[in-house]
Design a protein around this motif. Sequence first.
Motif, short mmCIF file in Angstrom:
data_model
loop_
_atom_site.label_atom_id
_atom_site.label_comp_id
_atom_site.label_asym_id
_atom_site.label_seq_id
_atom_site.Cartn_x
_atom_site.Cartn_y
_atom_site.Cartn_z
N THR A 269 0.85 -1.19 0.00
CA THR A 269 0.00 0.00 0.00
C THR A 269 0.89 1.24 0.00
OG1 THR A 269 -1.74 -1.12 1.25
CG2 THR A 269 -1.78 1.28 1.25
N PHE A 270 0.59 2.17 -0.88
CA PHE A 270 1.28 3.46 -0.83
C PHE A 270 0.25 4.55 -0.59
CE2 PHE A 270 0.17 3.13 -5.34
CZ PHE A 270 -0.27 4.42 -5.64
N TYR A 271 0.74 5.73 -0.26
CA TYR A 271 -0.16 6.81 0.14
C TYR A 271 0.09 8.08 -0.68
CZ TYR A 271 -0.80 3.78 4.16
OH TYR A 271 -1.07 2.69 4.96
N LEU A 272 -1.00 8.70 -1.06
CA LEU A 272 -0.96 10.05 -1.61
C LEU A 272 -1.05 11.00 -0.43
CD1 LEU A 272 -1.26 12.37 -3.64
CD2 LEU A 272 -3.67 11.75 -3.86
N LEU A 273 -0.03 11.83 -0.25
CA LEU A 273 0.06 12.71 0.91
C LEU A 273 -0.11 14.17 0.49
CD1 LEU A 273 3.23 11.12 2.56
CD2 LEU A 273 0.84 10.50 2.96
N PHE A 287 -4.45 17.34 -10.83
CA PHE A 287 -3.45 16.29 -10.99
C PHE A 287 -3.86 15.04 -10.22
CE2 PHE A 287 0.33 13.89 -9.92
CZ PHE A 287 0.93 13.77 -11.17
N ILE A 288 -4.39 15.22 -9.03
CA ILE A 288 -4.84 14.07 -8.24
C ILE A 288 -5.90 13.30 -8.99
CG2 ILE A 288 -6.08 13.40 -6.14
CD1 ILE A 288 -4.58 15.67 -4.71
N GLU A 289 -6.84 14.01 -9.61
CA GLU A 289 -7.89 13.33 -10.38
C GLU A 289 -7.29 12.59 -11.57
OE1 GLU A 289 -11.08 12.85 -9.57
OE2 GLU A 289 -10.41 13.76 -7.69
N ALA A 290 -6.31 13.20 -12.23
CA ALA A 290 -5.66 12.54 -13.36
C ALA A 290 -4.91 11.30 -12.89
CB ALA A 290 -4.70 13.51 -14.05
N PHE A 291 -4.25 11.41 -11.73
CA PHE A 291 -3.52 10.26 -11.19
C PHE A 291 -4.49 9.12 -10.87
CE2 PHE A 291 -2.27 7.82 -7.48
CZ PHE A 291 -1.06 7.29 -7.90
N ARG A 292 -5.57 9.43 -10.18
CA ARG A 292 -6.54 8.39 -9.83
C ARG A 292 -7.07 7.69 -11.08
NH1 ARG A 292 -9.41 12.38 -6.22
NH2 ARG A 292 -8.61 12.10 -4.10
N ALA A 293 -7.43 8.48 -12.09
CA ALA A 293 -8.00 7.91 -13.31
C ALA A 293 -7.01 6.96 -13.98
CB ALA A 293 -8.40 9.03 -14.26
N GLN A 294 -5.74 7.37 -14.07
CA GLN A 294 -4.76 6.53 -14.75
C GLN A 294 -4.38 5.32 -13.89
OE1 GLN A 294 -2.24 8.88 -17.06
NE2 GLN A 294 -0.67 7.34 -17.39
N PHE A 295 -4.37 5.49 -12.58
CA PHE A 295 -4.03 4.37 -11.71
C PHE A 295 -5.09 3.27 -11.78
CE2 PHE A 295 -4.34 2.16 -7.63
CZ PHE A 295 -3.05 1.68 -7.48
N PHE A 296 -6.35 3.67 -11.69
CA PHE A 296 -7.41 2.66 -11.67
C PHE A 296 -7.68 2.08 -13.06
CE2 PHE A 296 -8.55 5.07 -7.72
CZ PHE A 296 -8.30 4.03 -6.84
#
Length: 300
Positions: A269-273, A287-296
């Motif tokens: 498990t890693f964390y977005l801080l 950017f957080i939304e872009a990260f979530r979309a690409q991660f999932f």
Amino acid sequence: MESPRLSDRQLQAFQQVMDCGTVSGAAQRMLIAQPGVTRLLKQLEHDLGFALFERRRGRLVPTPEARLFHRELVRVWSGLEELRTTARRIREREMGGLRISAMPLLGMTFLPDVLAAFTKQHGEAQAELATFRSEQVLEDVVTQRADLGFAMLGGGDERVESEAFRLESVCLLPADHPLVAQAKVSIKDLHGQPLISYEPRDPTRQALDRLIEAAAVRPQRQLQVSLALQAARLVAQGGGIAIIDPLNARGFEGQNIAIRPFEADLGDTFYLLTPREQPLSSLAKDFIEAFRAQFFAMRV
């Protein structure tokens, strides 16, 4: 002496007369009658305390004071226009800086991919991506040297806000390895295999060691690395097999490497801080939304 009270309308009339050279031309541009322009000029002269124009042979000629005042007006209005442009670009999220601190697991491969796509959609946005160990990433976010951090630590730290992301592990194999024929790789399949290991303090290494000990499995341990990218390159050269995260693994698929799911749960498990007391900018939120979309959307 009190400062003159200047209205935008007065200054517009003055600017238009300077540009056109006539009251009639200024009136046409401002969509008002000529007497209206004349009245605005007289009000401006009264407020300034000096004459702006002289009439010579039926033409308006700017006074030396008017030319000095006009030069300063152009400078100020140019600055105001730049300010309006800056406000528009901030509103449309084209400007602003984003500082990201990330552990190597994400900072070396996955985040650069996200950032490349993100900056194409955000015009002139400035972004900085630095890679450190998780301890330093956490410190960067706490001290607000970074707007965002990605680390294996910080999930329970009260100094930061955190969002957890779960990673399933995969097994990297040389393309001609016998285990490629299997749909999945298990702990027992590691027995006798040349397993490329991480440093003893690495959380993935520690979790894997516990499972190996519980299953009484004895892999061959000849090579040890610090990063998943190093392990993947060794696998590609036939140096052994490795258990790594799917984010780094996907960059090596097809390079004399096969990827198979690893059925054991290593609890990665890693964390977005983010800073607890600092509101996020629109750019950081995007950017957080872009990260979530690409991660999932990521699949191995």
